[in-house]
Design an enzyme around this catalytic site. Structure first.
Site, mmCIF file in Angstrom:
data_model
loop_
_atom_site.group_PDB
_atom_site.id
_atom_site.type_symbol
_atom_site.label_atom_id
_atom_site.label_comp_id
_atom_site.label_asym_id
_atom_site.label_seq_id
_atom_site.Cartn_x
_atom_site.Cartn_y
_atom_site.Cartn_z
ATOM 1 N N LYS A 175 59.826 -20.731 27.682
ATOM 2 C CA LYS A 175 59.394 -19.259 27.498
ATOM 3 C C LYS A 175 61.454 -19.043 27.980
ATOM 4 O O LYS A 175 61.086 -18.526 29.752
ATOM 5 C CB LYS A 175 58.813 -18.276 27.387
ATOM 6 C CG LYS A 175 59.319 -16.544 26.920
ATOM 7 C CD LYS A 175 60.054 -15.488 28.112
ATOM 8 C CE LYS A 175 60.553 -14.507 27.409
ATOM 9 N NZ LYS A 175 61.696 -13.880 28.354
ATOM 10 N N GLU A 250 57.969 -20.200 41.025
ATOM 11 C CA GLU A 250 58.829 -20.440 42.485
ATOM 12 C C GLU A 250 59.769 -18.728 42.207
ATOM 13 O O GLU A 250 60.631 -18.326 41.558
ATOM 14 C CB GLU A 250 59.261 -21.346 41.521
ATOM 15 C CG GLU A 250 60.602 -21.753 42.722
ATOM 16 C CD GLU A 250 61.847 -21.057 42.912
ATOM 17 O OE1 GLU A 250 62.284 -20.753 44.264
ATOM 18 O OE2 GLU A 250 62.528 -21.537 42.212
ATOM 19 N N CYS A 284 68.103 -18.148 44.264
ATOM 20 C CA CYS A 284 66.213 -17.876 44.798
ATOM 21 C C CYS A 284 66.775 -18.078 46.217
ATOM 22 O O CYS A 284 65.980 -17.209 47.668
ATOM 23 C CB CYS A 284 65.314 -18.273 44.152
ATOM 24 S SG CYS A 284 65.305 -19.988 44.485
ATOM 25 N N GLU A 385 65.551 -8.826 48.156
ATOM 26 C CA GLU A 385 66.211 -10.122 47.649
ATOM 27 C C GLU A 385 67.371 -8.741 47.174
ATOM 28 O O GLU A 385 66.621 -8.109 46.194
ATOM 29 C CB GLU A 385 65.590 -10.879 46.884
ATOM 30 C CG GLU A 385 66.693 -12.142 45.573
ATOM 31 C CD GLU A 385 65.287 -12.595 45.791
ATOM 32 O OE1 GLU A 385 65.959 -14.065 45.686
ATOM 33 O OE2 GLU A 385 64.456 -12.412 44.582
#
Length: 493
Positions: A175, A250, A284, A385
């Site tokens: 997906k 992750e 990331c 983040e």
């Protein structure tokens, strides 16, 4: 305008609800394609196809070497179609063409790598304390895998999940992000062309709340492999726990780049630049916190301002462009919001700090490369983040303070260390609570080297031999070598 379909059970189909989603070029702002808006029914059909492929289909009957041959065919087709794939991904997410071209080379090599591992999966014979037993183990595919991928490197994320899973013998339902699905669908075309059995590799496009949730909750999905935000990862983890699904997450990071007083400052400056301004900071592993020794802070900051002032923003297809657009409108607004938050908390901007505009900036979804000083480690800009081109500079006095600052965050994905001292590099590689430590380099990824995080940065590892273990379970077999009946059937022997 390109009208894509989903790939389920070896067939190209529209969504059950016949609804569609637009794909927008982040640079031009133009809608260039559309994808099916999948539903729970589409997810169910894909999982059912994957389950049948693993149990009664041609995939289940293939030898490990046969799986490897098919994965090599996929790798070769990726190489043959590299330029086309790169052009599609740039149009879909705005990443630099030069970077995507290099990444697709690694994508093909990654498929080759796991093709080679497919028939190296081995069990073991085990000597036991029992005189009349022969014991051994086999390594079995874990089951149907749902791979949920992010928009910043969609082809790479699909590869590092699907290739090891398929090498292990699993079937996969991917997906992709609704913001960047095109190259994953192109990958499905190559999988089909390579001759893989139907149901082994499926792609269901659509919104996370519709398709992603249905896959996470599906009783026939054995494992969820997800790349994305920590907030979404936590929700997936909670949902998967209800049925004891395995997960590999992750997630995000707030990674430190630590520059000591003995570092080569020219090399360090280049590494810091790559770590936060490469891909417009949409990584990331972005090195968004610069921890710098007080003795070299001013000198390094001057170098960074000089280098960053020359960054060229523009069309990601232009080979002279250094930084492209922010990929999605929600992410663009998020980056701007964090600039306001940082200022309100007392951070001071010495470079950038606002939306970028100009005749070469297309639809204008650009943020100036930004450097913030007077940042404390407890500020939101240092703890949360951002996923954008914002560097927070924090000063330290000695090694112990640097380690303390580096570790005092909820994330633990990567860290960069810049020093000419090998003993210090070794000490920090042990002291930093992260999954990867890069020394005198940054963004040095390899599909052969395990990658993943600690704390809110996730669970499990991708890349390397460890990744294939994520998709295998150990089965123990014990065979009696005793021909006679047991002396006492009620006592274990």
């Amino acid at each position: 305008m390109q009208q894509d379909q989903m790939y389920i059970d070896g067939q190209w189909i529209d969504a059950a609800g016949r609804q569609r989603l637009d794909c927008t070029d982040p640079y031009s702002g133009a809608v260039w394609a559309s994808i099916p808006a999948g539903t729970a029914a589409d997810a169910d059909r894909a999982v059912d196809a994957a389950r049948r492929a693993m149990t009664t289909g041609r995939w289940a009957a293939l030898s490990a070497s046969g799986r490897g041959r098919l994965l090599r065919a996929v790798a070769d087709l990726i190489t043959e179609n590299a330029d086309r794939l790169a052009g599609i991904e740039v149009r879909d997410n705005g990443k630099l063409l030069a970077e995507v071209q290099g990444q697709i080379t690694s994508v093909a090599e990654c498929w080759h790598y796991y093709a080679g591992l497919a028939d190296k999966i081995q069990g073991a014979t085990i000597p036991t304390e029992k005189a009349h037993a022969f014991a051994f183990t086999t390594r079995e595919p874990i089951g149907v895998v749902a791979a949920l991928t992010a928009w910043n490197s969609p082809l790479w994320f699909a590869t590092v999940k699907a290739a090891p899973a398929m090498a292990a013998g699993c079937a996969v339902v991917v997906k992709p992000s609704e913001f960047a699905s095109a190259t994953t669908l192109e990958l499905a075309r190559l999988v089909e062309q390579a001759g893989l059995p139907e149901g082994v590799f499926n792609v269901v496009t659509g919104l996370g709340g519709d398709v992603g949730s249905a896959l996470v909750d599906h009783p026939d999905v054995a494992k969820i492999a997800f790349t994305g935000s920590d907030a979404t990862g936590i929700r997936i983890y909670q949902s998967a726990a209800k049925s004891l699904k395995r997960v590999a997450l992750e997630l995000g990071g707030k990674s430190p780049t630590i520059v000591f007083e003995d570092a080569d400052l020219d090399l360090a400056a280049a590494g810091v630049m790559s770590g936060i301004f490469g891909a417009a900071g949409q990584m990331c592993a972005a090195g968004s916190r610069l921890l710098v020794h007080a003795a070299v802070k001013d000198k390094l900051l001057s170098k960074l301002i000089e280098l960053a002032s020359d960054i060229r923003l523009g069309d990601p297809r232009d080979p002279h462009t250094n930084v492209g657009p922010i990929s999605t409108p929600p992410q663009y607004q998020k980056v701007l919001d964090y600039l306001d938050i940082a200022r309100a908390d007392g951070a001071r901007c010495v470079l950038g700090g606002k939306p970028a505009d100009g005749p070469d900036l297309g639809a204008g979804q650009f943020v100036e490369p930004t450097i913030l000083v007077d940042v404390r480690n407890d500020m939101r800009i240092a703890q949360e983040e951002v996923f954008g081109p914002i560097l927070s500079v924090i000063e330290f006095e000695d090694e112990s303070e640097a380690v303390k600052l580096a570790n005092e965050i909820p994330y633990g994905l990567v860290a960069g260390v810049w020093t000419t001292s090998i003993p210090r590099a070794l000490r920090l590689s042990k002291a930093l609570h992260v999954g990867t430590v890069w020394v005198n380099t940054y963004r040095s990824y390899s599909y052969m080297v395990p990658f993943g995080g600690t704390k809110r940065s996730g669970l499990g590892r991708e890349h390397g031999i460890e990744a294939i273990d994520e998709y295998l379970e150990t089965r123990s077999v014990v065979i009696s070598t005793d021909d006679g009946p047991p002396v006492n059937p009620f006592i274990m022997r």
